[in-house]
Scaffold this motif. Sequence first.
Motif: not given
Length: 692
Positions: A90-105
Amino acid sequence: MNYFFLLNAAILFFLAGYLYVKKKERLTKVLSIFNIGLGLWSIFVFLTQELPNQINVDLIARLQLISVMIFVNGIYYFCSSYPYQRKNQKYLITIVLFVFFCVAFLFTDFVTQARVENNQVVYTDNPAGLTLYVVYIAALGISALAYLVFSYKAYPDYRPRIRYLFIGLGLFAIFGIGCNLILPLFGEYRFLALGRLSSIFPALFFAYAITKHEFMDVAVIINKRNSWILVFVFIVFSYFIAYESSQDSQSLGFIAAMLLGLFWAAFAAPFQNFLLTTANRKFVRGWYDTENLISEISSQITVEKSRQEIFKIIRNILDEGFQLERSRIIVAERSADGKLLHYISMDKSGKLKQMPSQSDQIVSEYFKTKSLPEFLEDVDAGVKNYLSGQGYKLSRQCALIPFHSPDYLEGIIILGERSNQVPYAGRDIKFFVRLVNYMSAILYRLTPLEKLEKQYFDNKQRLHEAEIQLIRAQKIEAIVHATRQCHHEIRTPLNIIRLGIGRIKGMDDLEAYRNIASEEINRALEIVEETLTITDVSKATIDRYSSVDVNEVLRRCSRLVDETRYTQVLALQDLPRIKGIFSDLQVAVTNLIHNALDAMPTGGMLEIRSSLSAGNIIIEIKDSGVGIAEHLRSRVWEPYFSGQESSVGNSTAGRGWGLTIVNRIVTEHRGTVNFVSQVNEGTTFTISLPVD
């Protein structure tokens, strides 16, 4: 109130640096990173609240949300990996979501945007994006708690530390949800800052757990003065919070002040006592009160008769005081008549093993001759290997305490590592030694009186026999010395006679040397008679006490002095005779003369004097030697102590019994012996013997 966010950030940055220096491991690095993220979040909150017109509030608000993600991701990663690193897809999923939100922010308005209106920061949220963000954060938080619950069930040894993780998250949830969600629903926004400041709780308790309770270590144990200072700080802080929270309402501020006054009036003293005792015990590394432990042990074992129960009580009290992860007892098993059978282990519940093990015997055999506590790394290889195999650790993480009675080794308490993983220190060993000394008296009490009396009289008899043997040995030494001196003295007249015989050429020479030979023969006979007199102990053996002329003792002993090396002064006054043992007095005086001569290796003056004073005969033996050093004067009467030094520099080169025997003989004659000495000037020994 907003300035507390700067203090919050400073504490978090300090934690991050401390953890990185303390333990450069993966989990500590994660904690350091999320502490830095949380610290940045505190700074961003301060900037948006205090300096909205001087900063780009939109960018700061977006960075603030990113710092929250760093913090929550750190908690998730830590909880899912603690206490042992586990593979997690699940670490990979959390990393992908983290990068997604960083770009979105940073590059879109997908979640939120901020602007300043009338010196206030106004947020415009995108419902879909904000909902997704909140779900993401909530999912990470719930997953972190789930992993903690799993670890708590799966790893019993780590439960004390996992509890601290729960406490940190629990306090964060209570204050955060209460102050930032529940209270605002009722229109109360004054405690928003408190809810945000509560984010420090997970950081503190996580750091405390991962560093094995060492983070809250302080150098000085909290004393009474410091505890009152802390109480005062809490009082001031509580009033400050009340003041900040009630600025809009004077009546609310008055009520809060009154309630705080009543609260502190009732609880200031109990809180100070809590800091003085409980806070010391819980938060100061290695703290325990030795007096309390000894008192508790004393109160519980005073009337206890069973040795095994005594050891169980001691172990339980030490277990609580030192917060042990593991401990063990090895106790002596006795027969019905009190005789030692073997040694057997006792588990933590106090239940004895059915049969003794060879390993228990290895430990007990080692400590049969050891009376002081030792660390595991200091014992022999057999004991060390056995206990290490049982899980006990080195590096001062394990201490072994033996307890002896007058009969034998009664038992051993093995203290394993402590819950806070702090090694045992010198202070602990001093306490263990004190405990051993205290318990020796308790175990002595349990020994039957008849047995103690028998041991006492047996020891006294052995000591008396040893003293007799030593006195005999001193007499033999005096005889040997006198015989050696006799041989030396006789050699001179014999050599003269031999040389004279060699020079006889006729009757005239025979007549000339006859007188010389006669004089030398008389001299040799005189020496032999003196030696026989000095070495004759038969009278003393047949009749122990008889009438003794002290001056005669001194004269005969003085003849053993080599007057070619030493200047001798013999000053004897007329003395009455005393009741005594002639040969023993010779031994005493001879010892003192030998010591005096030894103190003058290059020659000197020896004075032997006698006098009568106040009904006592006074004997003085004075030398002009090196004297006795001040730090050695209190030890000259000790057995096995000698002022002579050997080639390796010790101070017991001689047998060290000379002055002990002198003191014993003089005491048997109801007298006293003392000395005065000056370094490099000489020493005077004075014997006082009663006439009656």
